[in-house]
Design a protein around this motif. Structure first.
Motif, PDB file in Angstrom:
ATOM      1  N   VAL A 101     -32.202  -0.897 -36.056  1.00 32.72           N
ATOM      2  CA  VAL A 101     -33.368  -0.534 -35.943  1.00 32.72           C
ATOM      3  C   VAL A 101     -33.134   0.734 -34.671  1.00 32.72           C
ATOM      4  O   VAL A 101     -34.321   2.140 -34.765  1.00 32.72           O
ATOM      5  N   ALA A 102     -32.221   0.161 -33.558  1.00 36.45           N
ATOM      6  CA  ALA A 102     -33.221   1.044 -32.456  1.00 36.45           C
ATOM      7  C   ALA A 102     -32.080   2.586 -32.860  1.00 36.45           C
ATOM      8  O   ALA A 102     -32.817   3.715 -32.121  1.00 36.45           O
ATOM      9  N   ASN A 103     -31.261   2.887 -33.520  1.00 34.38           N
ATOM     10  CA  ASN A 103     -30.602   3.881 -34.152  1.00 34.38           C
ATOM     11  C   ASN A 103     -31.567   4.816 -34.827  1.00 34.38           C
ATOM     12  O   ASN A 103     -32.008   6.082 -34.994  1.00 34.38           O
ATOM     13  N   ALA A 104     -32.247   4.038 -36.211  1.00 34.67           N
ATOM     14  CA  ALA A 104     -33.046   4.423 -36.640  1.00 34.67           C
ATOM     15  C   ALA A 104     -34.354   5.345 -36.386  1.00 34.67           C
ATOM     16  O   ALA A 104     -34.562   6.234 -36.646  1.00 34.67           O
ATOM     17  N   LEU A 105     -34.552   4.376 -35.175  1.00 30.51           N
ATOM     18  CA  LEU A 105     -35.738   5.413 -34.811  1.00 30.51           C
ATOM     19  C   LEU A 105     -35.620   6.779 -34.064  1.00 30.51           C
ATOM     20  O   LEU A 105     -35.433   7.298 -33.237  1.00 30.51           O
ATOM     21  N   ASP A 107     -32.876   8.485 -34.864  1.00 29.30           N
ATOM     22  CA  ASP A 107     -32.847   9.219 -35.774  1.00 29.30           C
ATOM     23  C   ASP A 107     -33.903   9.509 -35.953  1.00 29.30           C
ATOM     24  O   ASP A 107     -34.047  11.301 -35.871  1.00 29.30           O
ATOM     25  N   LYS A 108     -35.030   9.253 -36.070  1.00 29.40           N
ATOM     26  CA  LYS A 108     -36.172  10.116 -35.972  1.00 29.40           C
ATOM     27  C   LYS A 108     -36.928  10.618 -34.513  1.00 29.40           C
ATOM     28  O   LYS A 108     -38.478  11.289 -34.906  1.00 29.40           O
ATOM     29  N   GLY A 109     -35.953  10.900 -33.840  1.00 34.58           N
ATOM     30  CA  GLY A 109     -36.592  11.830 -33.076  1.00 34.58           C
ATOM     31  C   GLY A 109     -37.414  10.847 -31.712  1.00 34.58           C
ATOM     32  O   GLY A 109     -37.609  11.545 -30.563  1.00 34.58           O
ATOM     33  N   TYR A 110     -37.452   9.423 -31.792  1.00 31.65           N
ATOM     34  CA  TYR A 110     -37.947   8.390 -30.826  1.00 31.65           C
ATOM     35  C   TYR A 110     -37.121   8.358 -29.463  1.00 31.65           C
ATOM     36  O   TYR A 110     -36.120   8.133 -29.568  1.00 31.65           O
TER      37      TYR A 110
END
Length: 171
Positions: A101-105, A107-110
């Protein structure tokens, strides 16, 4: 009389919208823009109040003045919501302990800071995310797509110091 009532109505909407924006800008630390708005706001207020006082014996003038005030509050709040000044801090607590979850966020620039927390039913992934207010809804949707059972809390930070975000935040 219809033109006068319409003018009272419009002037009140403009005045209260400006008032609402000025207050919000003041709270967000934008004092110079708020001061400029207040100069126009007071001129509009005096003109509108003067007009209503001239027609004080007409109950419709006071009613239109009051309705314009209410609609001005709504319009001012709507405008502020659209410009979405400032930032939000979103705290997310989820059951998924992997960094997915953290890495996906990220990756979206957050910008995500994550750590392990201890909950009633065991360890949880706790994340703190700073985002622009105008991106808040998209961030919330993204979090729930990644973890529909996530616990999410949003707050508005008042002050920043340190970290990579402070280089990009205009003061």
């Amino acid at each position: 009389m219809f033109k006068i009532l319409l003018f009272i109505f419009l002037i009140q909407i403009v005045y209260v919208s400006a008032y609402t924006l000025r207050m919000i800008l003041t709270l967000k630390g934008q004092k110079y823009i708020a001061a400029l708005i207040s100069m126009g706001e007071i001129v509009i207020y005096v003109l509108g109040l003067n007009l209503v006082l001239q027609y004080l014996k007409q109950p419709s003038a006071l009613l239109v003045y009051a309705v314009g005030y209410g609609l001005g509050v709504l319009l001012g709040a709507w405008i502020e919501e659209k410009i979405a000044l400032g930032y939000v801090t979103v705290k997310v607590i989820c059951n998924q302990m992997g960094g997915n979850v953290a890495n996906a966020l990220r990756d979206k620039g957050y910008g995500v800071t994550a750590w392990v927390g201890s909950g009633r039913d065991g360890d949880r992934l706790v994340m703190e995310i700073l985002a622009k207010r105008k991106n808040q809804k998209l961030l919330y949707q993204t979090i729930l797509e990644l973890d529909p059972k996530a616990f999410v809390i949003t707050v508005e930070p008042k002050q920043f110091h340190g970290g990579f975000w402070t280089r990009s935040i205009k003061k």
